[in-house]
Design a protein around this motif. Structure first.
Motif, PDB file in Angstrom:
ATOM      1  N   VAL A   6       0.874  -1.177   0.000  1.00  0.00           N
ATOM      2  CA  VAL A   6       0.000   0.000   0.000  1.00  0.00           C
ATOM      3  C   VAL A   6       0.906   1.221   0.000  1.00  0.00           C
ATOM      4  CG1 VAL A   6      -1.849   1.237   1.184  1.00  0.00           C
ATOM      5  CG2 VAL A   6      -1.746  -1.270   1.306  1.00  0.00           C
ATOM      6  N   GLU A   7       0.768   2.047  -1.038  1.00  0.00           N
ATOM      7  CA  GLU A   7       1.613   3.224  -1.210  1.00  0.00           C
ATOM      8  C   GLU A   7       0.798   4.500  -1.071  1.00  0.00           C
ATOM      9  OE1 GLU A   7       4.721   1.497  -4.510  1.00  0.00           O
ATOM     10  OE2 GLU A   7       2.806   2.248  -5.245  1.00  0.00           O
ATOM     11  N   SER A   8       1.430   5.517  -0.515  1.00  0.00           N
ATOM     12  CA  SER A   8       0.809   6.831  -0.409  1.00  0.00           C
ATOM     13  C   SER A   8       1.129   7.632  -1.662  1.00  0.00           C
ATOM     14  CB  SER A   8       1.350   7.555   0.823  1.00  0.00           C
ATOM     15  OG  SER A   8       0.722   8.797   0.963  1.00  0.00           O
ATOM     16  N   THR A 145      -0.938  -0.959  11.269  1.00  0.00           N
ATOM     17  CA  THR A 145       0.174  -0.067  11.587  1.00  0.00           C
ATOM     18  C   THR A 145       0.229   0.088  13.107  1.00  0.00           C
ATOM     19  OG1 THR A 145      -1.246   1.884  11.358  1.00  0.00           O
ATOM     20  CG2 THR A 145       0.015   1.226   9.407  1.00  0.00           C
ATOM     21  N   ASP A 146       1.264   0.688  13.595  1.00  0.00           N
ATOM     22  CA  ASP A 146       1.457   0.846  15.032  1.00  0.00           C
ATOM     23  C   ASP A 146       0.505   1.902  15.588  1.00  0.00           C
ATOM     24  OD1 ASP A 146       2.470   0.596  17.582  1.00  0.00           O
ATOM     25  OD2 ASP A 146       4.245   1.833  17.194  1.00  0.00           O
ATOM     26  N   GLY A 147      -0.583   1.454  16.171  1.00  0.00           N
ATOM     27  CA  GLY A 147      -1.511   2.362  16.843  1.00  0.00           C
ATOM     28  C   GLY A 147      -2.587   2.977  15.971  1.00  0.00           C
ATOM     29  N   ARG A 148      -2.574   2.747  14.643  1.00  0.00           N
ATOM     30  CA  ARG A 148      -3.597   3.365  13.790  1.00  0.00           C
ATOM     31  C   ARG A 148      -4.099   2.422  12.713  1.00  0.00           C
ATOM     32  NH1 ARG A 148      -3.382   9.557  12.753  1.00  0.00           N
ATOM     33  NH2 ARG A 148      -5.503   9.268  13.394  1.00  0.00           N
ATOM     34  N   ASP A 170      -4.381   8.328  -0.866  1.00  0.00           N
ATOM     35  CA  ASP A 170      -3.822   9.686  -0.849  1.00  0.00           C
ATOM     36  C   ASP A 170      -3.227   9.994   0.532  1.00  0.00           C
ATOM     37  OD1 ASP A 170      -5.871  10.692   0.861  1.00  0.00           O
ATOM     38  OD2 ASP A 170      -7.055  11.451  -0.817  1.00  0.00           O
ATOM     39  N   THR A 171      -2.668  11.181   0.671  1.00  0.00           N
ATOM     40  CA  THR A 171      -1.960  11.516   1.909  1.00  0.00           C
ATOM     41  C   THR A 171      -2.895  11.632   3.110  1.00  0.00           C
ATOM     42  OG1 THR A 171      -1.974  13.847   1.249  1.00  0.00           O
ATOM     43  CG2 THR A 171       0.042  12.594   0.819  1.00  0.00           C
ATOM     44  N   ASP A 172      -4.134  12.067   2.917  1.00  0.00           N
ATOM     45  CA  ASP A 172      -5.081  12.088   4.033  1.00  0.00           C
ATOM     46  C   ASP A 172      -5.293  10.673   4.557  1.00  0.00           C
ATOM     47  OD1 ASP A 172      -5.483  14.841   3.879  1.00  0.00           O
ATOM     48  OD2 ASP A 172      -7.466  14.692   2.955  1.00  0.00           O
ATOM     49  N   GLU A 173      -5.490   9.743   3.639  1.00  0.00           N
ATOM     50  CA  GLU A 173      -5.739   8.348   4.025  1.00  0.00           C
ATOM     51  C   GLU A 173      -4.498   7.727   4.665  1.00  0.00           C
ATOM     52  OE1 GLU A 173      -8.966   7.186   0.605  1.00  0.00           O
ATOM     53  OE2 GLU A 173      -6.878   7.519  -0.006  1.00  0.00           O
ATOM     54  N   SER A 174      -3.348   8.012   4.090  1.00  0.00           N
ATOM     55  CA  SER A 174      -2.087   7.508   4.620  1.00  0.00           C
ATOM     56  C   SER A 174      -1.863   8.017   6.044  1.00  0.00           C
ATOM     57  CB  SER A 174      -0.943   7.962   3.707  1.00  0.00           C
ATOM     58  OG  SER A 174       0.294   7.594   4.226  1.00  0.00           O
ATOM     59  N   MET A 179       0.635   5.657   8.325  1.00  0.00           N
ATOM     60  CA  MET A 179       1.583   4.988   7.438  1.00  0.00           C
ATOM     61  C   MET A 179       2.865   5.809   7.301  1.00  0.00           C
ATOM     62  SD  MET A 179      -1.020   3.731   4.385  1.00  0.00           S
ATOM     63  CE  MET A 179       0.313   3.621   3.200  1.00  0.00           C
ATOM     64  N   THR A 180       3.978   5.135   7.388  1.00  0.00           N
ATOM     65  CA  THR A 180       5.261   5.741   7.065  1.00  0.00           C
ATOM     66  C   THR A 180       5.874   4.868   5.987  1.00  0.00           C
ATOM     67  OG1 THR A 180       6.330   4.534   8.869  1.00  0.00           O
ATOM     68  CG2 THR A 180       5.667   6.789   9.320  1.00  0.00           C
ATOM     69  N   GLY A 181       6.087   5.449   4.809  1.00  0.00           N
ATOM     70  CA  GLY A 181       6.543   4.655   3.677  1.00  0.00           C
ATOM     71  C   GLY A 181       5.447   3.731   3.212  1.00  0.00           C
ATOM     72  N   SER A 182       5.824   2.640   2.603  1.00  0.00           N
ATOM     73  CA  SER A 182       4.854   1.652   2.139  1.00  0.00           C
ATOM     74  C   SER A 182       4.583   0.649   3.243  1.00  0.00           C
ATOM     75  CB  SER A 182       5.404   0.924   0.909  1.00  0.00           C
ATOM     76  OG  SER A 182       5.588   1.811  -0.157  1.00  0.00           O
TER      77      SER A 182
END
Length: 189
Positions: A6-8, A145-148, A170-174, A179-182
């Motif tokens: 999953v990519e931002s 992800t860690d905590g989210r 998109d960045t809002d979703e990421s 998310m950090t990176g993929s």
């Protein structure tokens, strides 16, 4: 089931060759800064400014040139600069808002093409068969992800022979998923 990367996807713009030349000068060609996960697609070194009623933001131009202009941004970006962004699949720009775009050698107005891209998964036909899905199907994807950790619903499957397996948000979703990176996601139906 095998997980999917999953990519931002940060804000960016697609332009026609004619529009690139209007903004950068006659005969101008985009230069590659970084190859993207989808074969043949790249982030260029070139940037433009998209102006709205409340402000402006710089956008990376993705290459190669396309058959129509498309501004892809998050809903937060849209609100920040004062443009209307409709949630749409890439390429489905009919009935969307337009934008004013400024480059180093000129300015253009596009009549439509401002979208917040619908989250989607690129797949080859073989990938689609492996996952038991078809082009246009809507699925959910669980991202841990860690905590989210969260589940992205309303994710459209896009199947084409020249695609590489990857989900784009998109960045809002990421940011909502921390998310950090993929990261990896799992399709759930």
């Amino acid at each position: 089931m095998e997980k999917i990367i999953v990519e931002s996807s940060a804000r960016h713009i697609h332009l026609t060759q004619e529009q690139i030349e209007q903004l950068y000068g006659p005969g101008y060609q985009l230069t590659v800064k970084k190859e993207l996960s989808q074969p043949g697609q790249f982030v260029s070194n070139e940037r433009v400014v998209v102006k709205g009623t409340k402000g402006e933001l710089k956008f990376s131009i993705l290459g190669p040139a396309r058959s129509a202009a498309q501004v892809e941004l998050s809903l937060t970006d849209a609100r920040t600069i004062g443009v209307d962004a409709t949630i749409r699949e890439s390429g489905h720009i009919e009935g969307t808002s337009g934008a004013h775009i400024v480059g180093p050698c000129g300015e253009i107005d596009i009549p439509c093409g401002v979208i917040a891209a619908k989250r989607h998964i690129h797949m080859t036909p073989k990938d689609a068969e492996n996952y038991g899905v078809s082009n246009g199907d809507i699925v959910s994807v669980k991202v841990e992800t860690d905590g989210r950790s969260l589940i992205f619903g309303d994710t459209v499957i896009r199947v084409r022979e020249d695609f590489a397996l990857a989900m784009h948000v998109d960045t809002d979703e990421s940011n909502a998923a921390g998310m950090t990176g993929s990261v990896l996601g799992e399709i759930i139906k």
